[in-house]
Design a protein around this motif. Sequence first.
Motif, PDB file in Angstrom:
ATOM      1  N   LEU A  93      -7.748  -7.662   2.236  1.00  0.00           N
ATOM      2  CA  LEU A  93      -6.960  -7.161   0.993  1.00  0.00           C
ATOM      3  C   LEU A  93      -5.943  -7.115   2.220  1.00  0.00           C
ATOM      4  O   LEU A  93      -5.762  -5.923   3.041  1.00  0.00           O
ATOM      5  CB  LEU A  93      -7.024  -5.653   0.535  1.00  0.00           C
ATOM      6  N   LEU A  94      -4.621  -7.139   2.141  1.00  0.00           N
ATOM      7  CA  LEU A  94      -3.193  -6.946   2.493  1.00  0.00           C
ATOM      8  C   LEU A  94      -2.708  -6.016   2.288  1.00  0.00           C
ATOM      9  O   LEU A  94      -2.557  -6.834   0.794  1.00  0.00           O
ATOM     10  CB  LEU A  94      -2.544  -8.767   3.268  1.00  0.00           C
ATOM     11  N   HIS A  95      -1.537  -5.348   2.179  1.00  0.00           N
ATOM     12  CA  HIS A  95      -0.660  -4.495   1.659  1.00  0.00           C
ATOM     13  C   HIS A  95       0.529  -4.196   2.234  1.00  0.00           C
ATOM     14  O   HIS A  95       0.624  -4.403   3.757  1.00  0.00           O
ATOM     15  CB  HIS A  95      -1.036  -2.940   2.250  1.00  0.00           C
ATOM     16  N   HIS A  96       1.397  -5.433   1.927  1.00  0.00           N
ATOM     17  CA  HIS A  96       2.690  -5.070   2.970  1.00  0.00           C
ATOM     18  C   HIS A  96       3.759  -4.443   1.266  1.00  0.00           C
ATOM     19  O   HIS A  96       4.224  -4.274   0.341  1.00  0.00           O
ATOM     20  CB  HIS A  96       3.044  -7.027   1.913  1.00  0.00           C
ATOM     21  N   SER A  97       4.482  -3.853   2.338  1.00  0.00           N
ATOM     22  CA  SER A  97       5.168  -3.142   1.968  1.00  0.00           C
ATOM     23  C   SER A  97       6.899  -3.074   3.064  1.00  0.00           C
ATOM     24  O   SER A  97       6.707  -2.973   4.396  1.00  0.00           O
ATOM     25  CB  SER A  97       4.910  -1.618   2.065  1.00  0.00           C
ATOM     26  N   LYS A 118       0.952   9.148   8.836  1.00  0.00           N
ATOM     27  CA  LYS A 118      -0.479   8.424   9.630  1.00  0.00           C
ATOM     28  C   LYS A 118      -1.118   8.365   8.255  1.00  0.00           C
ATOM     29  O   LYS A 118      -2.084   7.965   8.607  1.00  0.00           O
ATOM     30  CB  LYS A 118      -0.275   9.295  10.706  1.00  0.00           C
ATOM     31  N   GLU A 119      -1.335  10.009   8.238  1.00  0.00           N
ATOM     32  CA  GLU A 119      -2.064   9.928   6.845  1.00  0.00           C
ATOM     33  C   GLU A 119      -2.306   8.501   5.835  1.00  0.00           C
ATOM     34  O   GLU A 119      -3.429   8.116   5.211  1.00  0.00           O
ATOM     35  CB  GLU A 119      -1.367  10.805   5.348  1.00  0.00           C
ATOM     36  N   TYR A 120      -0.966   8.015   5.680  1.00  0.00           N
ATOM     37  CA  TYR A 120      -0.596   6.334   4.530  1.00  0.00           C
ATOM     38  C   TYR A 120      -1.991   5.790   5.360  1.00  0.00           C
ATOM     39  O   TYR A 120      -2.201   4.760   4.441  1.00  0.00           O
ATOM     40  CB  TYR A 120       0.677   6.396   4.017  1.00  0.00           C
ATOM     41  N   VAL A 121      -1.285   5.446   6.210  1.00  0.00           N
ATOM     42  CA  VAL A 121      -1.804   3.861   7.080  1.00  0.00           C
ATOM     43  C   VAL A 121      -3.153   4.350   6.883  1.00  0.00           C
ATOM     44  O   VAL A 121      -4.558   3.651   7.062  1.00  0.00           O
ATOM     45  CB  VAL A 121      -0.903   3.774   8.710  1.00  0.00           C
ATOM     46  N   GLU A 122      -4.079   5.671   7.612  1.00  0.00           N
ATOM     47  CA  GLU A 122      -5.267   5.329   7.797  1.00  0.00           C
ATOM     48  C   GLU A 122      -5.900   5.423   6.449  1.00  0.00           C
ATOM     49  O   GLU A 122      -6.925   5.413   6.581  1.00  0.00           O
ATOM     50  CB  GLU A 122      -5.724   6.838   8.064  1.00  0.00           C
ATOM     51  N   GLN A 123      -5.324   6.064   4.946  1.00  0.00           N
ATOM     52  CA  GLN A 123      -6.013   5.786   3.609  1.00  0.00           C
ATOM     53  C   GLN A 123      -5.755   4.353   3.593  1.00  0.00           C
ATOM     54  O   GLN A 123      -7.514   4.038   3.084  1.00  0.00           O
ATOM     55  CB  GLN A 123      -5.119   6.592   3.133  1.00  0.00           C
ATOM     56  N   LEU A 124      -4.829   3.757   4.276  1.00  0.00           N
ATOM     57  CA  LEU A 124      -5.203   2.022   3.662  1.00  0.00           C
ATOM     58  C   LEU A 124      -6.892   1.777   4.651  1.00  0.00           C
ATOM     59  O   LEU A 124      -7.431   0.764   4.199  1.00  0.00           O
ATOM     60  CB  LEU A 124      -3.822   1.549   4.128  1.00  0.00           C
ATOM     61  N   SER A 174      -9.086   3.144   5.362  1.00  0.00           N
ATOM     62  CA  SER A 174      -9.971   3.620   5.009  1.00  0.00           C
ATOM     63  C   SER A 174     -10.825   2.874   3.449  1.00  0.00           C
ATOM     64  O   SER A 174     -11.987   3.045   3.004  1.00  0.00           O
ATOM     65  CB  SER A 174     -10.298   5.170   4.136  1.00  0.00           C
ATOM     66  N   TYR A 175     -10.087   2.168   2.878  1.00  0.00           N
ATOM     67  CA  TYR A 175     -10.465   1.559   2.152  1.00  0.00           C
ATOM     68  C   TYR A 175     -10.635  -0.459   2.709  1.00  0.00           C
ATOM     69  O   TYR A 175     -10.420  -1.131   1.772  1.00  0.00           O
ATOM     70  CB  TYR A 175      -8.598   0.716   0.983  1.00  0.00           C
ATOM     71  N   GLY A 176     -10.029  -0.604   3.381  1.00  0.00           N
ATOM     72  CA  GLY A 176     -10.554  -1.939   4.736  1.00  0.00           C
ATOM     73  C   GLY A 176      -9.730  -2.665   4.363  1.00  0.00           C
ATOM     74  O   GLY A 176      -9.014  -3.886   4.274  1.00  0.00           O
ATOM     75  N   MET A 177      -7.924  -1.875   4.190  1.00  0.00           N
ATOM     76  CA  MET A 177      -6.747  -2.810   3.417  1.00  0.00           C
ATOM     77  C   MET A 177      -6.314  -3.189   4.820  1.00  0.00           C
ATOM     78  O   MET A 177      -6.178  -2.045   5.383  1.00  0.00           O
ATOM     79  CB  MET A 177      -5.919  -2.410   2.816  1.00  0.00           C
ATOM     80  N   GLU A 178      -5.614  -4.303   5.536  1.00  0.00           N
ATOM     81  CA  GLU A 178      -4.537  -4.506   6.393  1.00  0.00           C
ATOM     82  C   GLU A 178      -2.887  -3.844   6.514  1.00  0.00           C
ATOM     83  O   GLU A 178      -2.604  -4.731   5.210  1.00  0.00           O
ATOM     84  CB  GLU A 178      -5.202  -6.006   6.433  1.00  0.00           C
ATOM     85  N   LEU A 179      -2.619  -3.389   6.888  1.00  0.00           N
ATOM     86  CA  LEU A 179      -0.892  -2.899   6.668  1.00  0.00           C
ATOM     87  C   LEU A 179      -0.155  -4.272   6.818  1.00  0.00           C
ATOM     88  O   LEU A 179      -0.197  -4.765   8.313  1.00  0.00           O
ATOM     89  CB  LEU A 179      -1.102  -1.738   7.815  1.00  0.00           C
TER      90      LEU A 179
END
Length: 77
Positions: free
Chosen positions: A1-5, A14-20, A22-27
Amino acid sequence: LLHHSDRGSQYTSKEYVEQLKSYGMELSMSRRGNCYDNACIESWHSILKKELIYCNPRFKNPEEAYTAIYQYIEFYY
């Protein structure tokens, strides 16, 4: 899953990136200083919201939302 922003501080913390992660999402982020990176998808989301989301009652569950969006993309749009 890709999360684009974009590169907003809320998306680069840092917290947001770590949470993504943990869900297995690519930033994925827009290029620095290029406000046009997201223009096409933002235009598409605007159309989808105006024509499907805002004129319908709340979806009862994720499956109902998925079906409505799938039908909109495949059969209407």
